[in-house]
Scaffold this motif. Structure first.
Motif, PDB file in Angstrom:
ATOM      1  N   THR A  53       0.850  -1.186   0.000  1.00  0.00           N
ATOM      2  CA  THR A  53       0.000   0.000   0.000  1.00  0.00           C
ATOM      3  C   THR A  53       0.891   1.244   0.000  1.00  0.00           C
ATOM      4  OG1 THR A  53      -0.063   0.153   2.407  1.00  0.00           O
ATOM      5  CG2 THR A  53      -1.772  -1.202   1.340  1.00  0.00           C
ATOM      6  N   LEU A  54       0.279   2.369  -0.298  1.00  0.00           N
ATOM      7  CA  LEU A  54       1.003   3.631  -0.232  1.00  0.00           C
ATOM      8  C   LEU A  54       1.553   3.842   1.181  1.00  0.00           C
ATOM      9  CD1 LEU A  54      -1.428   5.966  -2.207  1.00  0.00           C
ATOM     10  CD2 LEU A  54       0.965   5.586  -2.778  1.00  0.00           C
ATOM     11  N   ALA A  55       0.740   3.534   2.184  1.00  0.00           N
ATOM     12  CA  ALA A  55       1.145   3.760   3.570  1.00  0.00           C
ATOM     13  C   ALA A  55       2.363   2.914   3.949  1.00  0.00           C
ATOM     14  CB  ALA A  55      -0.019   3.466   4.513  1.00  0.00           C
ATOM     15  N   GLU A  56       2.414   1.679   3.496  1.00  0.00           N
ATOM     16  CA  GLU A  56       3.548   0.807   3.842  1.00  0.00           C
ATOM     17  C   GLU A  56       4.847   1.341   3.241  1.00  0.00           C
ATOM     18  OE1 GLU A  56       1.145  -3.456   4.136  1.00  0.00           O
ATOM     19  OE2 GLU A  56       1.948  -2.789   2.205  1.00  0.00           O
ATOM     20  N   THR A  57       4.823   1.641   1.952  1.00  0.00           N
ATOM     21  CA  THR A  57       6.031   2.139   1.288  1.00  0.00           C
ATOM     22  C   THR A  57       6.422   3.509   1.823  1.00  0.00           C
ATOM     23  OG1 THR A  57       5.443   0.913  -0.715  1.00  0.00           O
ATOM     24  CG2 THR A  57       7.061   2.664  -0.959  1.00  0.00           C
ATOM     25  N   ALA A  58       5.451   4.378   1.991  1.00  0.00           N
ATOM     26  CA  ALA A  58       5.733   5.720   2.493  1.00  0.00           C
ATOM     27  C   ALA A  58       6.313   5.666   3.902  1.00  0.00           C
ATOM     28  CB  ALA A  58       4.467   6.562   2.481  1.00  0.00           C
ATOM     29  N   GLY A  59       5.799   4.774   4.734  1.00  0.00           N
ATOM     30  CA  GLY A  59       6.307   4.646   6.096  1.00  0.00           C
ATOM     31  C   GLY A  59       7.782   4.271   6.123  1.00  0.00           C
ATOM     32  N   ARG A  60       8.186   3.326   5.285  1.00  0.00           N
ATOM     33  CA  ARG A  60       9.592   2.922   5.224  1.00  0.00           C
ATOM     34  C   ARG A  60      10.478   4.028   4.650  1.00  0.00           C
ATOM     35  NH1 ARG A  60       7.532  -1.570   3.348  1.00  0.00           N
ATOM     36  NH2 ARG A  60       8.469  -1.424   1.293  1.00  0.00           N
ATOM     37  N   ALA A  61       9.930   4.842   3.741  1.00  0.00           N
ATOM     38  CA  ALA A  61      10.710   5.925   3.126  1.00  0.00           C
ATOM     39  C   ALA A  61      10.739   7.174   4.005  1.00  0.00           C
ATOM     40  CB  ALA A  61      10.137   6.272   1.757  1.00  0.00           C
ATOM     41  N   GLY A  62       9.869   7.219   5.017  1.00  0.00           N
ATOM     42  CA  GLY A  62       9.841   8.376   5.897  1.00  0.00           C
ATOM     43  C   GLY A  62       9.079   9.563   5.339  1.00  0.00           C
ATOM     44  N   ILE A  63       8.077   9.287   4.510  1.00  0.00           N
ATOM     45  CA  ILE A  63       7.254  10.358   3.938  1.00  0.00           C
ATOM     46  C   ILE A  63       5.787  10.027   4.166  1.00  0.00           C
ATOM     47  CG2 ILE A  63       8.966  10.973   2.191  1.00  0.00           C
ATOM     48  CD1 ILE A  63       7.272   9.452   0.142  1.00  0.00           C
ATOM     49  N   SER A  64       4.923  10.968   3.868  1.00  0.00           N
ATOM     50  CA  SER A  64       3.489  10.720   4.036  1.00  0.00           C
ATOM     51  C   SER A  64       2.948   9.973   2.819  1.00  0.00           C
ATOM     52  CB  SER A  64       2.733  12.037   4.202  1.00  0.00           C
ATOM     53  OG  SER A  64       2.674  12.730   2.976  1.00  0.00           O
ATOM     54  N   PRO A  65       1.901   9.170   3.036  1.00  0.00           N
ATOM     55  CA  PRO A  65       1.267   8.488   1.888  1.00  0.00           C
ATOM     56  C   PRO A  65       0.734   9.475   0.853  1.00  0.00           C
ATOM     57  CG  PRO A  65       0.478   7.564   3.957  1.00  0.00           C
ATOM     58  CD  PRO A  65       1.308   8.766   4.299  1.00  0.00           C
ATOM     59  N   GLN A  66       0.270  10.636   1.306  1.00  0.00           N
ATOM     60  CA  GLN A  66      -0.259  11.637   0.374  1.00  0.00           C
ATOM     61  C   GLN A  66       0.854  12.150  -0.547  1.00  0.00           C
ATOM     62  OE1 GLN A  66      -0.669  11.740   3.711  1.00  0.00           O
ATOM     63  NE2 GLN A  66      -2.860  11.488   4.006  1.00  0.00           N
ATOM     64  N   TYR A  67       2.029  12.377   0.037  1.00  0.00           N
ATOM     65  CA  TYR A  67       3.142  12.862  -0.778  1.00  0.00           C
ATOM     66  C   TYR A  67       3.567  11.785  -1.782  1.00  0.00           C
ATOM     67  CZ  TYR A  67       7.555  14.926  -2.190  1.00  0.00           C
ATOM     68  OH  TYR A  67       8.574  15.454  -2.936  1.00  0.00           O
ATOM     69  N   LEU A  68       3.652  10.537  -1.325  1.00  0.00           N
ATOM     70  CA  LEU A  68       4.014   9.446  -2.236  1.00  0.00           C
ATOM     71  C   LEU A  68       2.996   9.339  -3.365  1.00  0.00           C
ATOM     72  CD1 LEU A  68       5.652   7.057  -3.194  1.00  0.00           C
ATOM     73  CD2 LEU A  68       4.500   5.639  -1.480  1.00  0.00           C
ATOM     74  N   SER A  69       1.731   9.518  -3.057  1.00  0.00           N
ATOM     75  CA  SER A  69       0.692   9.465  -4.091  1.00  0.00           C
ATOM     76  C   SER A  69       0.918  10.556  -5.136  1.00  0.00           C
ATOM     77  CB  SER A  69      -0.689   9.630  -3.455  1.00  0.00           C
ATOM     78  OG  SER A  69      -1.687   9.742  -4.448  1.00  0.00           O
ATOM     79  N   GLU A  70       1.256  11.755  -4.681  1.00  0.00           N
ATOM     80  CA  GLU A  70       1.501  12.853  -5.623  1.00  0.00           C
ATOM     81  C   GLU A  70       2.753  12.607  -6.457  1.00  0.00           C
ATOM     82  OE1 GLU A  70       1.309  16.632  -3.680  1.00  0.00           O
ATOM     83  OE2 GLU A  70      -0.842  16.458  -3.352  1.00  0.00           O
ATOM     84  N   VAL A  71       3.764  11.994  -5.859  1.00  0.00           N
ATOM     85  CA  VAL A  71       4.978  11.648  -6.615  1.00  0.00           C
ATOM     86  C   VAL A  71       4.622  10.616  -7.685  1.00  0.00           C
ATOM     87  CG1 VAL A  71       7.240  10.525  -6.475  1.00  0.00           C
ATOM     88  CG2 VAL A  71       6.605  12.255  -4.787  1.00  0.00           C
ATOM     89  N   GLU A  72       3.878   9.591  -7.300  1.00  0.00           N
ATOM     90  CA  GLU A  72       3.501   8.544  -8.262  1.00  0.00           C
ATOM     91  C   GLU A  72       2.653   9.083  -9.403  1.00  0.00           C
ATOM     92  OE1 GLU A  72       1.626   5.267  -6.285  1.00  0.00           O
ATOM     93  OE2 GLU A  72       3.514   4.517  -5.461  1.00  0.00           O
ATOM     94  N   ARG A  73       1.854  10.101  -9.142  1.00  0.00           N
ATOM     95  CA  ARG A  73       1.021  10.689 -10.200  1.00  0.00           C
ATOM     96  C   ARG A  73       1.762  11.742 -11.013  1.00  0.00           C
ATOM     97  NH1 ARG A  73      -3.398  13.376  -7.659  1.00  0.00           N
ATOM     98  NH2 ARG A  73      -2.331  13.192  -5.701  1.00  0.00           N
TER      99      ARG A  73
END
Length: 126
Positions: A53-73
């Motif tokens: 999930t976004l939350a799992e990957t974002a948690g390991r990277a030290g960022i928010s899931p919302q930010y990871l979602s914006e990066v992916e888009r």
């Protein structure tokens, strides 16, 4: 007494002038994708391959899931440190991720065959 009719000669109109022809519409060349868009697509593909999930990957990277979602888009342009953190969170290296993004760019039919467009053209004009 009968009134005489007034006769006015008809004016001859000039022959109609042809309308000025508009130049044919040229199809805009396909725009090259932005690096951040291709990077985001690659990051999403890696994350989904690992069924995370976004939350799992974002948690390991030290960022928010919302930010990871914006990066992916492709909406956000992450820093090199952030890209390295995401690569590590996805079990790859920065070099490997960069190679994959470059490979994705090379496979696109609209890349490499067109002239410079967008921001590249602006920088050439400056």
């Amino acid at each position: 007494m009968a009134e005489r009719a007034r006769v006015y000669p008809l004016r001859r109109e000039a022959p109609p002038q042809p309308l000025p022809q508009e130049p044919p519409l040229q199809e805009a060349p396909p725009q090259e994708p932005l690096w951040r868009e291709v990077l985001g697509q690659r990051l999403r593909a890696l994350r989904q391959e690992q069924q995370e999930t976004l939350a799992e990957t974002a948690g390991r990277a030290g960022i928010s899931p919302q930010y990871l979602s914006e990066v992916e888009r492709g909406r956000k342009e992450p820093s090199s440190e952030m890209i390295a953190a995401l690569a590590g969170a996805l079990g790859t290296t920065l070099i490997r991720l960069t190679e994959q993004v470059a490979s994705d760019l090379r496979r696109r039919p609209d890349v490499g065959s067109s002239r410079a467009s967008g921001p590249v053209m602006l920088s050439l004009a400056a």
